[in-house]
Design an enzyme around this catalytic site. Structure first.
Site, PDB file in Angstrom:
ATOM      1  N   LEU A   1       0.847  -1.196   0.000  1.00 30.84           N
ATOM      2  CA  LEU A   1       0.000   0.000   0.000  1.00 30.84           C
ATOM      3  C   LEU A   1       0.885   1.250   0.000  1.00 30.84           C
ATOM      4  O   LEU A   1       1.714   1.428   0.889  1.00 30.84           O
ATOM      5  CB  LEU A   1      -0.922   0.011   1.218  1.00 30.84           C
ATOM      6  N   ALA A   2       0.672   2.071  -1.015  1.00 31.08           N
ATOM      7  CA  ALA A   2       1.536   3.249  -1.156  1.00 31.08           C
ATOM      8  C   ALA A   2       0.744   4.446  -1.655  1.00 31.08           C
ATOM      9  O   ALA A   2       1.260   5.316  -2.331  1.00 31.08           O
ATOM     10  CB  ALA A   2       2.673   2.934  -2.123  1.00 31.08           C
TER      11      ALA A   2
ATOM     12  N   ARG B   1       1.994  14.895   6.828  1.00 34.09           N
ATOM     13  CA  ARG B   1       2.836  15.278   7.968  1.00 34.09           C
ATOM     14  C   ARG B   1       4.328  15.355   7.632  1.00 34.09           C
ATOM     15  O   ARG B   1       5.114  15.859   8.422  1.00 34.09           O
ATOM     16  CB  ARG B   1       2.610  14.299   9.136  1.00 34.09           C
TER      17      ARG B   1
ATOM     18  N   LYS C   1       5.362  10.747  -0.014  1.00 33.86           N
ATOM     19  CA  LYS C   1       6.034  10.140   1.148  1.00 33.86           C
ATOM     20  C   LYS C   1       6.866   8.914   0.795  1.00 33.86           C
ATOM     21  O   LYS C   1       8.001   8.788   1.246  1.00 33.86           O
ATOM     22  CB  LYS C   1       5.002   9.777   2.218  1.00 33.86           C
TER      23      LYS C   1
ATOM     24  N   TYR D   1       3.403  -2.250   3.663  1.00 33.54           N
ATOM     25  CA  TYR D   1       3.150  -0.810   3.584  1.00 33.54           C
ATOM     26  C   TYR D   1       4.363  -0.095   3.022  1.00 33.54           C
ATOM     27  O   TYR D   1       5.492  -0.361   3.450  1.00 33.54           O
ATOM     28  CB  TYR D   1       2.812  -0.274   4.989  1.00 33.54           C
TER      29      TYR D   1
ATOM     30  N   GLY E   1      -4.121   0.661  15.643  1.00 29.10           N
ATOM     31  CA  GLY E   1      -5.242  -0.234  15.910  1.00 29.10           C
ATOM     32  C   GLY E   1      -4.848  -1.172  17.042  1.00 29.10           C
ATOM     33  O   GLY E   1      -3.692  -1.582  17.140  1.00 29.10           O
TER      34      GLY E   1
ATOM     35  N   ALA F   1      58.371  25.278 -14.739  1.00 29.05           N
ATOM     36  CA  ALA F   1      57.291  25.910 -13.989  1.00 29.05           C
ATOM     37  C   ALA F   1      56.680  27.045 -14.800  1.00 29.05           C
ATOM     38  O   ALA F   1      57.378  27.740 -15.544  1.00 29.05           O
ATOM     39  CB  ALA F   1      57.832  26.427 -12.667  1.00 29.05           C
TER      40      ALA F   1
ATOM     41  N   ARG G   1      57.425  29.952 -21.526  1.00 31.60           N
ATOM     42  CA  ARG G   1      57.000  31.141 -20.789  1.00 31.60           C
ATOM     43  C   ARG G   1      57.947  32.265 -21.198  1.00 31.60           C
ATOM     44  O   ARG G   1      59.036  32.015 -21.759  1.00 31.60           O
ATOM     45  CB  ARG G   1      57.076  30.915 -19.283  1.00 31.60           C
TER      46      ARG G   1
HETATM   47  C1  UD1 Z   1      -3.451   1.404   9.880  1.00 29.98           C
HETATM   48  C2  UD1 Z   1      -4.295   0.313  10.515  1.00 29.98           C
HETATM   49  C3  UD1 Z   1      -3.981   0.253  11.999  1.00 29.98           C
HETATM   50  C4  UD1 Z   1      -2.509   0.015  12.219  1.00 29.98           C
HETATM   51  C5  UD1 Z   1      -1.681   1.059  11.474  1.00 29.98           C
HETATM   52  C6  UD1 Z   1      -0.232   0.666  11.511  1.00 29.98           C
HETATM   53  C7  UD1 Z   1      -6.354   0.216   9.229  1.00 29.98           C
HETATM   54  C8  UD1 Z   1      -7.779   0.590   9.178  1.00 29.98           C
HETATM   55  N1  UD1 Z   1      -5.682   0.611  10.305  1.00 29.98           N
HETATM   56  O1  UD1 Z   1      -3.879   2.619  10.482  1.00 29.98           O
HETATM   57  O2  UD1 Z   1      -4.716  -0.795  12.606  1.00 29.98           O
HETATM   58  O3  UD1 Z   1      -2.204   0.038  13.588  1.00 29.98           O
HETATM   59  O4  UD1 Z   1      -2.070   1.147  10.088  1.00 29.98           O
HETATM   60  O5  UD1 Z   1       0.546   1.696  10.980  1.00 29.98           O
HETATM   61  O6  UD1 Z   1      -5.872  -0.470   8.338  1.00 29.98           O
HETATM   62  N2  UD1 Z   1      -3.434   3.595   2.421  1.00 29.98           N
HETATM   63  C9  UD1 Z   1      -3.780   3.500   1.094  1.00 29.98           C
HETATM   64  N3  UD1 Z   1      -5.037   3.823   0.690  1.00 29.98           N
HETATM   65  C10 UD1 Z   1      -5.989   4.204   1.572  1.00 29.98           C
HETATM   66  C11 UD1 Z   1      -5.642   4.310   2.927  1.00 29.98           C
HETATM   67  C12 UD1 Z   1      -4.360   3.977   3.315  1.00 29.98           C
HETATM   68  O7  UD1 Z   1      -2.947   3.121   0.262  1.00 29.98           O
HETATM   69  O8  UD1 Z   1      -7.111   4.467   1.127  1.00 29.98           O
HETATM   70  C13 UD1 Z   1      -2.081   3.245   2.845  1.00 29.98           C
HETATM   71  C14 UD1 Z   1      -1.329   4.429   3.401  1.00 29.98           C
HETATM   72  O9  UD1 Z   1      -0.569   5.035   2.398  1.00 29.98           O
HETATM   73  C15 UD1 Z   1      -0.440   3.800   4.433  1.00 29.98           C
HETATM   74  C16 UD1 Z   1      -1.200   2.578   4.884  1.00 29.98           C
HETATM   75  O10 UD1 Z   1      -2.160   2.323   3.890  1.00 29.98           O
HETATM   76  O11 UD1 Z   1       0.780   3.346   3.873  1.00 29.98           O
HETATM   77  C17 UD1 Z   1      -1.870   2.781   6.228  1.00 29.98           C
HETATM   78  O12 UD1 Z   1      -2.811   3.820   6.119  1.00 29.98           O
HETATM   79  P1  UD1 Z   1      -3.048   4.859   7.270  1.00 29.98           P
HETATM   80  O13 UD1 Z   1      -4.126   5.774   6.894  1.00 29.98           O
HETATM   81  O14 UD1 Z   1      -1.751   5.438   7.690  1.00 29.98           O
HETATM   82  O15 UD1 Z   1      -3.603   3.880   8.397  1.00 29.98           O
HETATM   83  P2  UD1 Z   1      -3.523   4.099   9.930  1.00 29.98           P
HETATM   84  O16 UD1 Z   1      -4.619   4.984  10.326  1.00 29.98           O
HETATM   85  O17 UD1 Z   1      -2.161   4.446  10.340  1.00 29.98           O
END
Ligand code: UD1
Ligand code: CA
Length: 480
Positions: free
Chosen positions: A33-34, A40, A47, A125, A162, A446, A463
């Site tokens: 997931l990216a 922040r 990021k 992630y 979570g 030189a 020179r």
């Molecule tokens: C998530 C977890 C949480 C865990 C935490 C660990 C869920 C609902 N919660 O929370 O339990 O403790 O990660 O860091 O999964 N992303 C996408 N698309 C989206 C949303 C998120 O690609 O629509 C990616 C973000 O870029 C990120 C990752 O998923 O790399 C986590 O998303 P983020 O919104 O940071 O989740 P947290 O609220 O931190």
């Protein structure tokens, strides 16, 4: 020669893991997931492209995923997506766009279109860069057709994560997000790292049923845990043995912390392999280092790309060395920048020397302060001890380049080669205008600017002659 690059053990591990998995389990698809925005970070750069140890965060995760020998790696991208794709276009991964950021469950579901039912899915992630192969292999071993495995961690400060809700018997029941948690749940220290492994067919079914009925109105990946429990699919937790591996990057402070983790790991590996470090906290390795025995590295050295250090090499304080090889017994004095150079054994380099790509030095060469060497060869025993520029030059053996000698290789349009044969001595402040050949044993006086071939074995002076004017008087001020 030993090599150091933590958690990047490469293709041998990939083959081993793939073989072990093929024998026992389903093919593996990794989803990374990216799609996050990373507000922040307060940076214009997406990021997952922020560099850690010289590589984008996402590249670390992709590299680690590869060591698991997966059938495919699906990267879910979104915000700044085109930049992310362009920056990592040579990576052998598939890209899936998550056009709207509707939550982690929604993000994984986008990738599921490309993943066959029979696969095991591992979710990683893009902003958790230091996750290690060993930990993931352990997690995969716990998953199966009727088993989901979940990487958890014990956090001193669980804020934001979570929480893992377990039954009285200690079985994982579900995950509750911070924003949806009760007072009692907030006190739970065991947290979700986000990383899990799950059979594809079940994951697809569960994700299709996830509803955004939570305080954030998002589709939570974490909801699949309760669904698994309901269907009597075992959830196998693995508590991360090394917390540094599951730390995420949300702001610059966390990025700096992970850089420190990386630094400490690299330093430790080098130390255990016998390298002496003046201070393990002040060496940055941003690549792959191979080394012989009794190597010494002083403080504030940066090693980038592929760096090879022979036996007894000594690196002085503040050197930056990139994609270079340094021969045995060579000493590099402080504050040198060495890029793309092949330095022979027994050389003395610096302080304050600069090597640009394709500098090749034979044995026993001396390059002193404020000397720049680019695309040049120096034969054994040649010396350029002070304030010189050698560009596109071929030097024989035992050549002595005087202080302030410049090889003028560039006519404003093209670069030309200078050949300086064995045993040549150039005088201080001489300019050798390329293309030119200086014959063996020649001496250049030189201050000479030579534009024609310099004959071997003779003194060449180019020179104005020194003259003294007899009877000359210095002017004096007029009296008022
Ligand atoms: C998530 C977890 C949480 C865990 C935490 C660990 C869920 C609902 N919660 O929370 O339990 O403790 O990660 O860091 O999964 N992303 C996408 N698309 C989206 C949303 C998120 O690609 O629509 C990616 C973000 O870029 C990120 C990752 O998923 O790399 C986590 O998303 P983020 O919104 O940071 O989740 P947290 O609220 O931190
Ligand atoms: Ca997060």
């Amino acid at each position: 020669m030993r090599s150091t690059r933590p958690s990047k053990r490469g293709s041998r591990d990939a083959r081993r893991t793939a073989a072990a998995r093929a024998a026992s389990a389903a093919p593996l698809s990794v989803v990374i997931l990216a799609a996050g925005e990373g507000k922040r970070m307060k940076s214009a750069r997406p990021k997952v492209l922020q560099p850690l140890a010289g590589r984008p965060l996402l590249k670390h995760v992709i590299d680690t995923a590869h060591t698991l020998g997966p059938s495919a790696i699906q990267v879910v991208y979104g915000h700044g997506g085109e930049r992310v794709r362009a920056a990592l276009k040579d990576e052998p991964v598939s890209w899936t766009l998550q056009a709207e950021r509707l939550g982690t469950g929604h993000a994984v579901l986008q990738a599921m279109q490309h993943i066959p039912d029979g696969h095991l899915v591992l979710v990683l992630y893009g902003d958790v860069p230091l996750i290690g192969r060993a930990q993931l292999a352990q997690l995969l071993a716990l998953a199966g057709p009727r088993r989901v495995s979940l990487l958890t961690m014990r956090a001193d400060d669980p804020a934001g994560y979570g929480r893992i809700v377990r039954s009285a018997r200690g079985l994982v029941q579900r995950i509750v997000e911070q924003k949806d948690a009760t007072e009692a749940q907030l006190a739970i220290r065991e947290c979700n790292t986000g990383v899990l492994a799950c059979p594809a067919q079940r994951l697809r079914g569960w994700l299709a049923r996830v509803k955004p009925d939570n305080s954030q109105g998002e589709y939570y990946l974490t909801d699949v845990i309760a669904m698994a429990v309901k269907e009597k699919i075992a959830v196998q937790p693995l508590i991360a043995p090394r917390i540094s591996e599951v730390l995420g990057v949300n702001d610059q402070a966390q990025l700096a912390e992970l850089e420190a983790v990386w630094r400490a790991r690299c330093a430790r590996e080098l130390l255990l392999e016998g390298v002496t470090l003046a201070d393990p906290a002040r060496l940055d390795v941003r690549g792959l280092v191979s080394h012989g025995t009794d190597v010494f590295i002083d403080v504030n050295v940066v090693l980038e790309g592929r760096v090879v250090l022979g036996d007894r090499v000594r690196l002085g304080a503040g050197c930056v060395i990139r994609n270079s090889e340094i021969g045995a017994d060579t000493e590099v004095f402080p504050h040198c920048v060495i890029d793309g150079a092949l330095i022979g054994p027994g050389c003395n380099i610096g302080p304050f020397a600069r090597f640009r790509p394709a500098a090749t030095l034979g044995s026993g060469v001396h390059i002193g302060n404020f000397v720049e060497v680019k695309n040049s060869q120096l034969g054994a025993g040649s010396k350029a001890n002070h304030l010189a520029y050698l560009g596109d030059a071929r030097l024989g053996e035992r050549v002595n380049i005087g202080a302030g000698t410049i090889v003028a290789n560039y006519d404003g349009a093209n670069k030309h080669t200078t050949v300086i044969e064995d045993d040549v001595h150039t005088g201080s402040n001489s300019v050798l205008v390329a293309p030119i050949t200086v014959g063996a044993g020649a001496t250049i006086a030189a201050g000479s600017t030579v534009t024609h071939a310099v004959p071997a074995g003779k003194l060449t002076v180019a020179r104005a002659r020194q003259a003294t004017i007899e009877g000359w008087r210095r002017p004096v001020k007029n009296k008022k």
